[in-house]
Every structure is written in structure tokens, then in C-alpha cells.
Design a protein around this motif. Structure first.
Motif, mmCIF file in Angstrom:
data_model
loop_
_atom_site.group_PDB
_atom_site.id
_atom_site.type_symbol
_atom_site.label_atom_id
_atom_site.label_comp_id
_atom_site.label_asym_id
_atom_site.label_seq_id
_atom_site.Cartn_x
_atom_site.Cartn_y
_atom_site.Cartn_z
ATOM 1 N N MET A 69 21.292 -11.261 2.824
ATOM 2 C CA MET A 69 20.765 -11.272 4.314
ATOM 3 C C MET A 69 21.745 -10.657 5.075
ATOM 4 O O MET A 69 23.037 -10.774 5.012
ATOM 5 N N ARG A 115 19.678 -11.492 10.679
ATOM 6 C CA ARG A 115 18.902 -12.335 10.114
ATOM 7 C C ARG A 115 19.611 -13.979 10.053
ATOM 8 O O ARG A 115 19.124 -14.737 10.140
ATOM 9 N N ASP A 131 19.728 -15.228 13.476
ATOM 10 C CA ASP A 131 18.523 -16.054 13.985
ATOM 11 C C ASP A 131 18.122 -17.219 13.156
ATOM 12 O O ASP A 131 17.636 -18.158 13.617
ATOM 13 N N PRO A 187 9.434 -20.010 12.764
ATOM 14 C CA PRO A 187 9.293 -18.608 13.005
ATOM 15 C C PRO A 187 10.469 -17.986 13.773
ATOM 16 O O PRO A 187 10.650 -16.549 13.726
ATOM 17 N N VAL A 233 13.358 -17.389 12.812
ATOM 18 C CA VAL A 233 13.953 -16.609 11.855
ATOM 19 C C VAL A 233 13.784 -15.308 11.682
ATOM 20 O O VAL A 233 14.406 -14.443 11.452
ATOM 21 N N VAL A 234 12.407 -15.069 11.935
ATOM 22 C CA VAL A 234 11.946 -13.620 11.739
ATOM 23 C C VAL A 234 11.626 -13.043 13.085
ATOM 24 O O VAL A 234 10.692 -12.032 13.353
ATOM 25 N N ARG A 235 12.103 -13.286 14.305
ATOM 26 C CA ARG A 235 11.780 -13.193 15.532
ATOM 27 C C ARG A 235 12.169 -11.547 15.914
ATOM 28 O O ARG A 235 11.515 -11.074 16.854
ATOM 29 N N ARG A 236 13.054 -10.912 15.256
ATOM 30 C CA ARG A 236 13.493 -9.610 15.503
ATOM 31 C C ARG A 236 12.422 -8.694 14.676
ATOM 32 O O ARG A 236 11.961 -7.773 15.078
ATOM 33 N N ARG A 237 12.258 -8.964 13.494
ATOM 34 C CA ARG A 237 11.332 -8.244 12.590
ATOM 35 C C ARG A 237 9.856 -8.368 13.141
ATOM 36 O O ARG A 237 9.075 -7.247 13.330
ATOM 37 N N TRP A 238 9.216 -9.426 13.210
ATOM 38 C CA TRP A 238 7.965 -9.880 13.394
ATOM 39 C C TRP A 238 7.664 -10.449 14.641
ATOM 40 O O TRP A 238 7.323 -11.575 14.601
ATOM 41 N N ALA A 254 5.610 -13.997 15.062
ATOM 42 C CA ALA A 254 6.406 -15.220 15.149
ATOM 43 C C ALA A 254 6.045 -16.056 16.321
ATOM 44 O O ALA A 254 5.979 -17.217 16.289
ATOM 45 N N SER A 265 11.731 -12.901 22.510
ATOM 46 C CA SER A 265 11.928 -12.157 21.599
ATOM 47 C C SER A 265 10.826 -10.985 21.516
ATOM 48 O O SER A 265 11.118 -9.830 21.462
#
Length: 390
Positions: free
Chosen positions: A1, A5, A8, A58, A60-65, A69, A100
Motif C-alpha cells: 500500500m 492510500r 486515506d 469509500p 479509502v479510495v477517494r483519490r483513485r475513484w 466513492a 475529494s
């Protein structure tokens, strides 16, 4: 990780803990004690806590999606309101996810996310079991959500600005590197021209003097000794000039270079050619004026190359005349000899020296004439424009 990540995941845990605490503490009993209508609001239970945690997961994935999220976070929050647990218990995760989206997506998508977040809150607040709320509370929530969205947009714009600065700095660095390479190539070309002129001139003089010493070695040893001394002196001059030219290469530009030859050094050059066996006469016309350093050196090299070619190609008994004319706004330099000249099918003597002279003259905007004279002999003549009174 990766580190982002992990950050987050920690943020999701903190927001989930805070949201669960608010969900448990502000149940129906607490709200009723504060005088707020509850209208059948469901007390906190394990299922409600699970929905609150799901609304925060959600993050946790706020930067990627970020947009996905946000949708995933709004769904459990809408279910909380629909089942009668009240609104606002998961609002912390909604604000984080809205921030985000605004900070990682474009303007259009972030505006859609803001509209959806506002609609979801206002709908839940108006139809929730707590009952209608005052308009001031609506205004406060709207202001908070818009402020969170604006903070995210500000971060995105600042990030884009910093990326542009980095890209501009990279372009400037590449341009600087290209300019440096071009300057080095130009300097190598200049040094090559200087070395050719120095070596060609002095080696030609040394060859003539050595040949003269060989011819008179047995009949006139004293004259041969003088010729060999001249060869030694010319060789030392050549070595000195070459050290001055290439000394900078040995010390990365920190060498103390001696002054380059100039028009004022022509008498010494003429005297050297006389000692080599070429009768030369120097005449200066007009009022002398200070010359730009580049033009000064180019004029000297032109005379040097012209006399060298006269020494090599004019033939025995030939004489040469060097003329320097200071005209208004112009410097006229010529080398003429009365030797055998060149063959009819040649425009200039063989070799690269005069080609280099042509490049020098062109570099300073001058005009170069090379060719045989009508009455015999050969001429090398250049006219250099002088600016700003020079």
C-alpha cells in the motif's frame, strides 16, 4: 500500500469513529431532551452503525475513484434517512468525499457532485423523521458544502498551477541545455578556425624557412643557422598562440587567456613574413578607430591567411602589399601579391584557410573578394561594416 492510500485509510477510520460517535450520542432521547421533535426517529442500533461505517468506507479510495466513492457514500446515508435514523449522521464522510471530487476532477464533474450532495441533504432533511427544519439551518448546510467544494477546487487549481510551473521550469531547463550545446558547438567551431589559421600560417612559414636552411646548409652555414633560429622562433610563437586558444578547454573556462592578435599586431606579422622570404609592405590609410574585438581578430586572420597563401603559391621573387583602409563606417583590408597567381580553372588557392576566412567575414556582415588580379597576381580583400561610430 502506498503512502497516500495509507493516509486515506487512516482518514476513513477517523471519520468513521467520529460519525459513529455522533450517531450514538445524538439519538432520539438526546434530541428530545434538547426540545427537538423526533417523530418516530429510530434509536441507534448495530444496523445503523453498520450503515454509518459503510458511508465512511469509500474514503479509502477517494483519490483513485472520487466520484464513485461519493456515490457509494451517499447510498448508505440515503438509506439511513429512509429507515428513520435521521439525517446528518454521516455528513462528515459526505463532505470529505465532495472535497475529494472537487480536488481531483474537472469543473463539470465537480459541479454535478455538488448538486447531487446538496439535493441528497436537502431531501433527507425535509423528509426525515426529525421533521421540517428552519431555513437558517438549510443556509448553514449549503454554505458549508459550497465552502468544502470551493476548498477542493482551490486545491486543484493550485496543483495545476504548480504543475504548470514545473513544466515551464523543465522547458526552460531543456532550452538552456540546448543553448549550452549550441554555444559549445559554436565555440568548438571557433577554436577549430583559430587553430587552423595558427597552424597553417606558422607551419607554412617554418616549412619555407627549413627549406631555405637546407639549400644553404653547406654553402652558407651562418645563413642556415639564422633560418633554423627563425624556425625555432616561429614554432614557439605557434605554441604560444595555440596555448592561448585551447587553454580554456583544460580548465573549464577558467584559464587566463592572453590577448588575441589584432590589426595593431600586423607590423610584427609583416616582419615575420619578410624573414620567411616574402617581401611585404604594409600601408595604413585613413584615421584609425577602435575596432570591435571580433572584427579586429578577423581582419588580422585575413591578412595572416592571405600572406600565408602568397608565401606558398605566389612563387619566387613575388612581393606582397597589405593595405588597411579606415573608411567612414567601414574597414577595408586587402592582401595583394604580384606572383604567378592561380590556374585559370581555379577561383582560389587550394586548402581550407580561405574558406574559414570567408566564414569569419560573413559572420561580421562583411564582403569578401578572392581572386586573381587583372595584371597578374592574387588578391584577398574584405570590407567590414562598422557600427555606432566604430
Amino acid at each position: 500500500m502506498d503512502r497516500s492510500r495509507l493516509h486515506d485509510a487512516v482518514l476513513a477510520g477517523v471519520v468513521a469513529a467520529a460519525s459513529v460517535s455522533l450517531f450514538v450520542l445524538y439519538g432520539p432521547e438526546r434530541l428530545q431532551a434538547e426540545g427537538l421533535p423526533v417523530h418516530g426517529m429510530q434509536p441507534p442500533d448495530a444496523f445503523g452503525v453498520a450503515l454509518v461505517v459503510l458511508s465512511c468506507a469509500p474514503i479509502v479510495v477517494r483519490r483513485r475513484w472520487p466520484l464513485s466513492a461519493l456515490w457509494a457514500g451517499l447510498a448508505p446515508e440515503a438509506l439511513l434517512s429512509g429507515l428513520g435514523y435521521g439525517t446528518g449522521t454521516a455528513s462528515l464522510s459526505g463532505m470529505v468525499l465532495l472535497y475529494s471530487v472537487a480536488s481531483h476532477r474537472g469543473l463539470a464533474i465537480s459541479l454535478v457532485a455538488l448538486a447531487v450532495a446538496l439535493t441528497a441533504y436537502l431531501t433527507g432533511a425535509a423528509a426525515g423523521p426529525v421533521g421540517p427544519v428552519g431555513w437558517n439551518e438549510y443556509v448553514i448546510v449549503v454554505v458549508v458544502l459550497v465552502a468544502v467544494w470551493g476548498a477542493g477546487r482551490s486545491l486543484r487549481l493550485r496543483r495545476a498551477y504548480m504543475e504548470e510551473l514545473k513544466d515551464r521550469a523543465a522547458r526552460l531547463e531543456r532550452a538552456h541545455a540546448a543553448d549550452t550545446r549550441a554555444a559549445r558547438a559554436e565555440e568548438r567551431s571557433r577554436i577549430a578556425r583559430e587553430l587552423h589559421d595558427v597552424v597553417a600560417h606558422h607551419v607554412s612559414v617554418m616549412t619555407v624557412q627549413a627549406a631555405a636552411a637546407r639549400r644553404v646548409l653547406e654553402t652558407d652555414p651562418e645563413l642556415a643557422r639564422e633560418a633554423l633560429s627563425a624556425v625555432e622562433h616561429t614554432g614557439r610563437l605557434a605554441m604560444t598562440e595555440m596555448r592561448n586558444i585551447v587553454g580554456v578547454l583544460r580548465t573549464d573556462g577558467q584559464a587566463e587567456l592572453g590577448p588575441q592578435p589584432a590589426v595593431k599586431d600586423l607590423p610584427a606579422l609583416v616582419e615575420q613574413m619578410r624573414e620567411a622570404g616574402l617581401p611585404v609592405r604594409l600601408q595604413v590609410e585613413g584615421t584609425e578607430v577602435p575596432l570591435p574585438a571580433g572584427v579586429d581578430l578577423a581582419a588580422y586572420r585575413l591578412v595572416q591567411e592571405g600572406l600565408t597563401n602568397s608565401l606558398r603559391h605566389a612563387g619566387p621573387g613575388a612581393k606582397a602589399v597589405v593595405t588597411v583602409r579606415y573608411l567612414p563606417g567601414e574597414l577595408d583590408v586587402s592582401v595583394e601579391d604580384d606572383g604567378v597567381g592561380v590556374k585559370e580553372d581555379q577561383t582560389e588557392p587550394p586548402g581550407h584557410g580561405l574558406v574559414g576566412i570567408r566564414e569569419r567575414v560573413t559572420l561580421y556582415g562583411g564582403i569578401l573578394n578572392i581572386g586573381p588580379l587583372p595584371g597578374g597576381g592574387f588578391e584577398v580583400r574584405a570590407r567590414f561594416p562598422l557600427k555606432d561610430g566604430q
